[in-house]
Design a protein around this motif. Structure first.
Motif, PDB file in Angstrom:
ATOM      1  N   THR A 112     -72.083  34.577 -25.653  1.00 41.64           N
ATOM      2  CA  THR A 112     -72.925  34.532 -24.464  1.00 41.64           C
ATOM      3  C   THR A 112     -74.000  33.456 -24.630  1.00 41.64           C
ATOM      4  O   THR A 112     -74.290  33.000 -25.730  1.00 41.64           O
TER       5      THR A 112
ATOM      6  N   THR B  72     -76.864  32.263 -27.669  1.00 47.09           N
ATOM      7  CA  THR B  72     -76.890  33.046 -28.904  1.00 47.09           C
ATOM      8  C   THR B  72     -76.556  32.120 -30.068  1.00 47.09           C
ATOM      9  O   THR B  72     -76.164  30.960 -29.874  1.00 47.09           O
TER      10      THR B  72
ATOM     11  N   GLU C 141     -72.324  27.633 -19.715  1.00 49.33           N
ATOM     12  CA  GLU C 141     -72.366  28.989 -19.160  1.00 49.33           C
ATOM     13  C   GLU C 141     -71.650  29.012 -17.819  1.00 49.33           C
ATOM     14  O   GLU C 141     -71.886  28.173 -16.963  1.00 49.33           O
TER      15      GLU C 141
ATOM     16  N   GLN D  88     -72.862  36.510 -18.287  1.00 50.69           N
ATOM     17  CA  GLN D  88     -72.812  37.704 -19.127  1.00 50.69           C
ATOM     18  C   GLN D  88     -74.166  38.103 -19.712  1.00 50.69           C
ATOM     19  O   GLN D  88     -74.454  39.287 -19.839  1.00 50.69           O
ATOM     20  N   ARG D  89     -74.989  37.121 -20.077  1.00 54.95           N
ATOM     21  CA  ARG D  89     -76.258  37.462 -20.730  1.00 54.95           C
ATOM     22  C   ARG D  89     -77.401  37.588 -19.724  1.00 54.95           C
ATOM     23  O   ARG D  89     -78.175  38.552 -19.764  1.00 54.95           O
ATOM     24  N   PHE D  90     -77.521  36.621 -18.848  1.00 53.48           N
ATOM     25  CA  PHE D  90     -78.581  36.634 -17.841  1.00 53.48           C
ATOM     26  C   PHE D  90     -77.961  36.827 -16.451  1.00 53.48           C
ATOM     27  O   PHE D  90     -76.819  36.433 -16.226  1.00 53.48           O
TER      28      PHE D  90
ATOM     29  N   ARG E  65     -84.403  38.141 -17.157  1.00 55.86           N
ATOM     30  CA  ARG E  65     -84.363  38.640 -18.532  1.00 55.86           C
ATOM     31  C   ARG E  65     -82.979  39.184 -18.890  1.00 55.86           C
ATOM     32  O   ARG E  65     -82.250  39.692 -18.032  1.00 55.86           O
ATOM     33  N   ASP E  66     -82.673  39.088 -20.191  1.00 55.42           N
ATOM     34  CA  ASP E  66     -81.447  39.702 -20.680  1.00 55.42           C
ATOM     35  C   ASP E  66     -81.708  41.157 -21.047  1.00 55.42           C
ATOM     36  O   ASP E  66     -82.811  41.683 -20.831  1.00 55.42           O
TER      37      ASP E  66
ATOM     38  N   LEU F 156     -84.854  33.836 -19.630  1.00 58.74           N
ATOM     39  CA  LEU F 156     -84.029  32.641 -19.755  1.00 58.74           C
ATOM     40  C   LEU F 156     -84.872  31.481 -20.264  1.00 58.74           C
ATOM     41  O   LEU F 156     -84.418  30.682 -21.097  1.00 58.74           O
TER      42      LEU F 156
END
Length: 605
Positions: free
Chosen positions: A207, A210, A317, A321-323, A345-346, A352
């Motif tokens: 994601t 990371t 991206e 998936q994350r944000f 936010r995640d 972000l």
């Protein structure tokens, strides 16, 4: 003696059957039937002629072909009566060296499979890379396929028979899909990095921003440099950008800026994303980076320049998936990065903005990433199909006609919750029954129109009880089509039917639109070049829509685009660890893109 297409094209039908004997287990009729389809022209053309011959033979002949194959680690292997080809394949997969426990398990599986389906289990045990599956992989596949229907397994066995034949033909022709192997191996290497919590379970999850994501970016950049790109860099949203200059491009144009010098040739833009869904596959997105990378490598090694530059972007991206924002990578190239996203936010509360600053990205440069479409010939993307169509048709490649436009809704039907035992059937306002009636209408309405799909993917009775007539029912609607008018006509009919059902049944309803994306039809000229490329390498032309969204949808907002699909294995499953492609299909994808580039160069020269 090494087999050649020229020899096959010059031989009699009887000689062709002899020359191809052993390619299809105890079934020389397949080669004899294919002889009528000459000239084959290419190895890919020969493979396709054999597939078509089996397809045209009908179910009875196909079942005899399946029955001609031995069981894995079965009686024929023990008795040493396998054909030379099967002996080598089962030996390469280690089936001749099973532990007693593995051997016993395989015998049980053979028995259960034959009892259920009335034919043997067939698997191309040399696998998608051609080097052999492990015994654990074979047993896991055996166990998984036991749950399928007979019709599915009949077709899956034939698909595996064709893969076995393909590998045997590669051996006879002394053909190594070296470029396809390179693409396949790089996809495997790129999958070595995965997010914490997934890596430990052997699952692939990468994601946005990371540590695993950053490692993938670095690896892609290294490969681009090794492949001979003139410029390699990372931009302000983490896209990995490689540029291979055209013949007259000005030296020193910036990979980070992504535009040509004032006197340089235009560029062809291509690429895809390298992030993944959680517990996803190795090829979604990534194949579209590795294939053009292989094409540039071919050009660089031959010291050849085209009439245009090639810009390959590994988009950072796409999956969201994350944000709570998607297409961050390709969106930045079309000026679609919303600054408000920076405060999202995640799951761990990281914004972000914080993630981007922590990764060393220059947020103040994001606006400068927008591409000037006047400086580009267009965007093309190679992508795994993510569906069953090519796999079911035994076709390696398909040309995309349009990326479907979609709209999504969250709906609710409101009735009256009441006692299931005391309320007569004619006096109920059952919200779930109203929803069930609509679900059937959705299926029937979409089935009437080609390339229209409609899905109720979520369906629930909140706080439902076994002895209560449902008073509420919530459900989703996802409607997609190759053109917006076709999609919108379906939407109108479905929502109209929802209102009619509720009126007739004494129910109320609410509808909330949650997403709308316009269709992205392929550019006619770029699509035509993909079509010419596919036929040039000896494959039949197959046109198809894309039901999934892709980075090409975003680039479509500012420049022409067209896509090429590559067949996926395991019924074309994607967003899943079973997502897979073969080395031969990767090789064909590179060959098709090579042909696309060569034809575009000729047209511009």
């Amino acid at each position: 003696m090494t087999l050649t297409i020229a020899a096959l094209d010059a031989a009699s039908a009887e000689e062709v059957a002899t020359m191809l004997d052993g390619i299809y287990e105890h079934s020389p009729w397949v080669g004899a039937a294919a002889a009528a389809k000459r000239p084959f022209r290419t190895l890919a053309g020969l493979k396709r002629a054999l597939v078509e011959s089996v397809d045209e033979a009908g179910p009875s002949a196909q079942e005899k072909l399946i029955l001609a194959h031995p069981e894995l680690a079965g009686k024929a292997m023990v008795a040493a009566t396998l054909t030379a080809e099967s002996t080598g394949e089962q030996g390469r997969a280690g089936l001749t060296a099973c532990t007693p426990e593995e051997f016993e398990r395989l015998q049980i599986l053979n028995h259960d499979y034959r009892a259920r389906f009335r034919f043997p289990f067939i698997l191309a045990v040399r696998g998608p890379r051609g080097e052999g599956l492990s015994r654990a992989e074979i047993i896991a596949t055996f166990e998984r396929r036991l749950a399928n229907s007979r019709a599915f397994e009949f077709a899956e066995n034939l698909r595996n028979i064709h893969r076995v034949a393909e590998l045997r033909l590669d051996d006879r022709f002394d053909h190594q899909p070296e470029v396809g192997n390179r693409v396949w191996d790089r996809a495997e290497a790129l999958a070595a990095d995965s997010d914490p919590g997934y890596a430990e379970r052997g699952q692939l999850t990468v994601t946005y921003l990371t540590a695993a994501h950053r490692a993938c970016a670095a690896r892609l950049a290294d490969w681009m440099r090794e492949s001979g790109f003139d410029e390699v860099g990372e931009d302000a949203v983490g896209n990995v950008v490689g540029v291979y200059h055209g013949a007259d491009s000005a030296a020193g144009s910036s990979a980070k800026g992504g535009t040509r010098g004032a006197s340089g040739s235009k560029r062809l833009l291509t690429g895809s994303h390298y992030d993944t869904v959680r517990n996803g596959g190795k090829y979604d997105g990534r194949l579209g980076i590795l294939v053009p990378m292989a094409c540039v490598e071919r050009l660089a090694r031959s010291r050849r320049r085209l009439a245009f530059g090639i810009e390959v972007v590994g988009f950072s991206e796409e999956e969201g998936q994350r944000f709570p924002a998607a297409f961050l990578g390709s969106g930045a190239l079309v000026g679609g990065f919303d600054p408000e996203w920076l405060e999202r936010r995640d799951a761990d509360g990281i914004t972000l903005r914080e993630a981007m600053v922590g990764a060393g990205l220059a947020i103040d440069r994001i606006a400068s990433l927008e591409r000037d479409p006047a400086r580009y010939l267009g965007f093309i993307e190679v992508h795994i199909e993510q569906g069953p169509v090519l796999n079911r048709r035994n076709l390696p490649l398909g040309v995309v006609t349009s990326i479907n436009g979609g709209v999504r809704y969250v709906c609710e039907i409101i009735g009256t919750a009441c006692h299931a035992g005391t309320t007569p059937m004619a006096m109920r306002s059952d919200a779930a029954v109203g929803a069930a009636e609509l679900v059937l209408f959705v299926e029937q309405r979409a089935a009437k129109v080609p390339d229209l799909v409609a899905t109720v993917g979520q369906l629930e009775v909140p706080n439902g009880s076994v002895n209560v007539v449902p008073g509420h029912c919530r459900f989703s609607l996802d409607i997609r089509a190759t053109t917006d008018p076709v999609r919108d006509a379906c939407v109108a009919d479905v929502l109209g039917e929802l209102a009619a059902i509720c009126e007739r049944r004494g129910l109320r309803h609410t509808v909330k639109e949650t997403m709308r994306a316009a269709a992205a039809p392929s550019d006619a000229a770029l699509q035509r070049r993909w079509e010419q490329a596919v036929t040039e390498i000896g494959l039949p032309l197959f046109r198809m829509p894309s039901g999934a969204g892709h980075d090409a949808m975003k680039l479509h907002e500012i420049m022409p685009q067209a896509m090429l699909f590559v067949r996926g294995l395991n019924a074309g499953i994607s967003h899943n660890p079973l997502e897979s492609v073969t080395n031969d299909d990767c090789d064909l994808a590179v060959s098709a893109m090579d042909a696309f580039l060569d034809r575009l160069h000729a047209d511009l020269s």
